[in-house]
Design an enzyme around this catalytic site. Structure first.
Site, mmCIF file in Angstrom:
data_model
loop_
_atom_site.group_PDB
_atom_site.id
_atom_site.type_symbol
_atom_site.label_atom_id
_atom_site.label_comp_id
_atom_site.label_asym_id
_atom_site.label_seq_id
_atom_site.Cartn_x
_atom_site.Cartn_y
_atom_site.Cartn_z
ATOM 1 C CD GLU A 84 -3.203 6.305 -0.975
ATOM 2 O OE1 GLU A 84 -3.522 5.783 0.103
ATOM 3 O OE2 GLU A 84 -4.042 6.720 -1.813
ATOM 4 C CG HIS A 104 -4.948 7.432 -6.897
ATOM 5 N ND1 HIS A 104 -5.223 7.031 -5.601
ATOM 6 C CD2 HIS A 104 -4.762 8.779 -6.840
ATOM 7 C CE1 HIS A 104 -5.186 8.082 -4.799
ATOM 8 N NE2 HIS A 104 -4.913 9.153 -5.524
ATOM 9 C CG ASN A 105 -6.075 3.553 -3.982
ATOM 10 O OD1 ASN A 105 -6.265 4.693 -4.411
ATOM 11 N ND2 ASN A 105 -6.916 2.965 -3.157
ATOM 12 C CE LYS A 132 -9.378 6.084 -5.050
ATOM 13 N NZ LYS A 132 -9.302 5.065 -4.030
ATOM 14 C CB SER A 144 -8.567 9.685 -4.651
ATOM 15 O OG SER A 144 -7.398 9.787 -3.856
#
Length: 478
Positions: A190, A186-187, A183, A128
Site C-alpha cells: 500500500e 499488504h500495508n 497484513k 484492511s
C-alpha cells in the site's frame, strides 16, 4: 440472552466492525475502557441493535456464550498486552482472544504462545479496508491458533468483503504471527502504490502542467483499465473535490506525510530476511523526507538549478505506473515466501491474493492474475518470472525507462519508480559487480569469497597485500 462475540474498543474501526457483525445476525457485547464511550455507542449508532453494553471486563466475559470469543480493536503495543492480562483470569480453556489491530507479527507470535499456554486460543488478524471496509466488508487475514478458526470462521466469512465471483476475502493464513505478517506486507505494498501514484501526480502537475480537473479525468480513465484499483479511484475523487468555498482542496493540503509504522515493519522484515524490497523501502523513506519540510524548503533555495520541463506521454505514465506496481507486488510476495521459509508457515499465496481482491486498500484488478499465477505454479519464487507478468513487464519496459529518464532530466523525484527500474535491471542482470564487492570485503576483512570455477559453498581467501598472513575471517552468507 448470551452474546456470540464481544468487541473491546469502540473507536471508528471497532464500532464499525461491531455494527457489521450485528447486521449479519450475531449478538455483540461491546466495551470500551474510556468513560462513557460504551454508553454513547449504545444510545447512538448501536441503539435498537442486538448489542449488550458491558460495564466491565468481568461483565463482558459473563455475557458470552461458550467458548467465548473476544475481539480487540485497540492501539497496538502495550495496550494489547494489558487487555490480555485482564482477560486471561476471566476465561476458560478453549476461549478465544482476537487482536484485529496492526500489531507487529513478532508480538502476535509471542502472545499466541502465552494465551495457548493458559489453555485458551489466540488469533491475530489483519483487517484492511479502513472505516468503510470495517462497516461494509473488510479483507480479513487471520492467523494464530488454528483450532480457533473453525469457531470464528462463520463470523469472519459473514462480515468480510467478497470478490465479484462471491468468494470471501478471508481465510486462515497460518500459525503464530502469520496473519499479522501478511497484513504488514499488504500495508507495505500500500505504501508503494500510494507513493507511485504521487510520483505520477507530480510529473503531471510540474512537468506537464495539467490541471486537477484534467488529472482527475485521466485517473478516472485509468480506473476503467488495467490499473483499476481502489487507490486509483480515490485519487480521481480527491483531485475533483472542492471545499465549502469552491476551492480545489488538494492544493491546500500540506505536503508532509505521516505513517503508523507498518511500512517500516515491512522494510525491517525485508532487511532481516535479505529480500530486496526496494520500492517499498523507498516509499517509506519518501514519507520521512516529506516530513522534514523545513529542511526541504531551505534546500530548495540553496540547491535549485534551472531545468527545462521534459515532456512525457500520458500513455507512458500509465504503462510505467503499471510496470512499477507489478514489480512492487512481486517484491512483496517474495518477502512473504522468505518469511514462510523462516517461520515454518505454509502460506497459500494464491489465496492471499484472493483475500486482497475485495475490501482492502490495495484491491486491484490484477490481483486475480496473481492468484492465477500461483495456482498454476505454487512453487513460483519470483512473481515477475511467471508468463503473464513477464510479458506485461517487458511490454511496459520502454515506457518505464522513458518516464524515469524524463524525471531525472527534469529533476522530478521518483524514488519508488526509480527503485522499480533499478530492481528490474538488477534482476535481469546475469552478472552483477558483486564480485568486486566480495574482493573488497576479503581485502580489508578477510571475509572470503567463492569462485565461478569452484562449487558453491567452497570459500577462498587471498593475501591481497602479500603480507604472508593466510588467516581468514568468517564465511559470509549469500
Amino acid at each position: 440472552m448470551l452474546s456470540d462475540i464481544a468487541m473491546i474498543g469502540l473507536a471508528v474501526m471497532g464500532e464499525n466492525l461491531s455494527l457489521n457483525i450485528e447486521r449479519h445476525g450475531f449478538r455483540v457485547s461491546v466495551y470500551d475502557v474510556r468513560e462513557g464511550v460504551t454508553e454513547a455507542f449504545a444510545a447512538g449508532r448501536g441503539r435498537g441493535g442486538n448489542f449488550y453494553p458491558a460495564r466491565s471486563f468481568e461483565d463482558l466475559a459473563a455475557s458470552l456464550s461458550r467458548p467465548r470469543v473476544i475481539m480487540m480493536m485497540i492501539r497496538a503495543g502495550d495496550p494489547v498486552d494489558e487487555v490480555i492480562s485482564r482477560l486471561l483470569p476471566l476465561l476458560e480453556p478453549g476461549d478465544i482472544i482476537i487482536d484485529g489491530g496492526n500489531s507487529r507479527f513478532q508480538d502476535t507470535a509471542r502472545r499466541c504462545d502465552l494465551v495457548e499456554s493458559r489453555g485458551c486460543l489466540y488469533i491475530g488478524t489483519g483487517v484492511s479496508g479502513g472505516e468503510e471496509g470495517a462497516l461494509n466488508g473488510p479483507s480479513l487475514m487471520p492467523g494464530g491458533s488454528e483450532a480457533a478458526w473453525e469457531r470464528i470462521a462463520p463470523v469472519f466469512r459473514a462480515i468480510c468483503a467478497r470478490t465479484d465471483g462471491g468468494e470471501p476475502c478471508c481465510g486462515f493464513v497460518g500459525r503464530g504471527g502469520a496473519g499479522h505478517f501478511v497484513k504488514t506486507v499488504h500495508n507495505g505494498i500500500e505504501y508503494g502504490d500510494m507513493q507511485l501514484i504521487c510520483e505520477v501526480y507530480q510529473i503531471m502537475k510540474d512537468q506537464l502542467g495539467m490541471t486537477n480537473a484534467r488529472m482527475r479525468d485521466v485517473f478516472a480513465g485509468w480506473d476503467r483499465g488495467r490499473l483499476e484499483s481502489y487507490l486509483i479511484r480515490i485519487t480521481s475523487d480527491i483531485l475533483g473535490y472542492r471545499d465549502g468555498n469552491g476551492a480545489e482542496l488538494i492544493d491546500s493540503i500540506l505536503d508532509a506525510a505521516g505513517q503508523k509504522g507498518t511500512g517500516k515493519w515491512a522494510s525491517e522484515a525485508a532487511l532481516d530476511a535479505g529480500v530486496p524490497l526496494t520500492l517499498i523501502c523507498e516509499a517509506v523513506f519518501a514519507r520521512s523526507l516529506s516530513a522534514d519540510r523545513d529542511t526541504r524548503l531551505r534546500a530548495s533555495g540553496l540547491l535549485d538549478s534551472p531545468r527545462e520541463p521534459v515532456k512525457v506521454e500520458i500513455a507512458d505514465l500509465e504503462a510505467a505506473l503499471y510496470a512499477a506496481k507489478l514489480i512492487s507486488y512481486s517484491q512483496g510476495f517474495s518477502l512473504m515466501r522468505a518469511a514462510a521459509a523462516e517461520y515454518g508457515w505454509k502460506l497459500n499465496y494464491g489465496d492471499i491474493a484472493l483475500m486482497w481482491r475485495g475490501g482492502c486498500i490495495i484491491r486491484s484488478a490484477f490481483l486475480g492474475r496473481i492468484k492465477q499465477a500461483f495456482d498454476a505454479e505454487p512453487g513460483l519464487d519470483v512473481l515477475l518470472l511467471s508468463p503473464f507478468f513477464r510479458e506485461e513487464l517487458l511490454a511496459c519496459e520502454k515506457s518505464l525507462r522513458r518516464v524515469c529518464s524524463a524525471a531525472a532530466e527534469s529533476g522530478t523525484p521518483i524514488p519508488a519508480m526509480g527503485a522499480a527500474l533499478s530492481y528490474f535491471d538488477g534482476l535481469r542482470c546475469g552478472r552483477l559487480p558483486a564480485n568486486l564487492l566480495q574482493a573488497m570485503r576479503d581485502y580489508f576483512g578477510a571475509h572470503t569469497y567463492e569462485r565461478v570455477d569452484a562449487p558453491r559453498g567452497e570459500h577462498f581467501h587471498t593475501d591481497w597485500t602479500r603480507s604472508g598472513s593466510g588467516a581468514a575471517s568468517t564465511f559470509y552468507n549469500a
